[in-house]
Write a protein that holds these residues in place. Structure first.
Motif: not given
Length: 157
Positions: A84-92, A117-123
């Motif tokens: 198995s392999y795993y990765v932390q995605l940019p969306d959390g 999945a988290q999509y915070p407001a862009q700051q």
């Protein structure tokens, strides 16, 4: 006239009978000698495999500062492989892929996601300082003034 025809026929026969030179590559003059020794056969002295492959490995990276989190592990015994392999995605989310290979059955993978999945407001990460704006340097509008009256220069007698 007969002589002229006879002379022309003889000239054509002589011209066609002349052997023209032929051009072609010259015959080779160098014959390399055949080797008189047998070159050695390289021997690597590598051991022959005794059985099917067997191994186990794993590795992982977790860096809280940059948010990197990924890893891989795999086990093989003969023709059976699991890993198995795993990765932390940019969306959390954490994406994990588990796979098996059993002989000639091919690569069978199962993909799972953990988290939401988290999509915070862009700051913006950089807030520039306000730019310098000097005060306006214009002249006030001219005001009307009547033209000066001149007196003629005195005359002297």
């Amino acid at each position: 006239m007969v002589y002229k025809v006879f002379f022309a026929v003889v000239l054509v026969v002589v011209a066609s009978a002349e052997k023209l030179p032929t051009y072609g590559p010259p015959p080779p003059t160098y014959n390399p000698p055949t080797p008189s020794y047998n070159p050695p056969v390289p021997s690597y002295n590598a051991p022959e495999p005794v059985g099917p492959a067997q191994y186990n490995f794993n590795w992982a990276v977790k860096d809280d500062y940059s948010g990197n989190d990924f890893g891989h592990d795999e086990t093989r015994n003969g023709y059976d492989t699991q890993g198995s392999y795993y990765v932390q995605l940019p969306d959390g989310r954490l994406q994990r892929v588990s796979y098996t290979v059993n002989g000639d059955s091919g690569f069978l993978a199962q993909v799972e996601y953990q988290g939401e999945a988290q999509y915070p407001a862009q700051q913006p990460s950089y807030k520039p300082a306000p730019t310098y704006q000097p005060a306006p340097t214009y002249q006030p509008a001219p005001t009307y003034q009547p033209a000066p009256t001149y007196q003629p220069a005195p005359t002297y007698s």
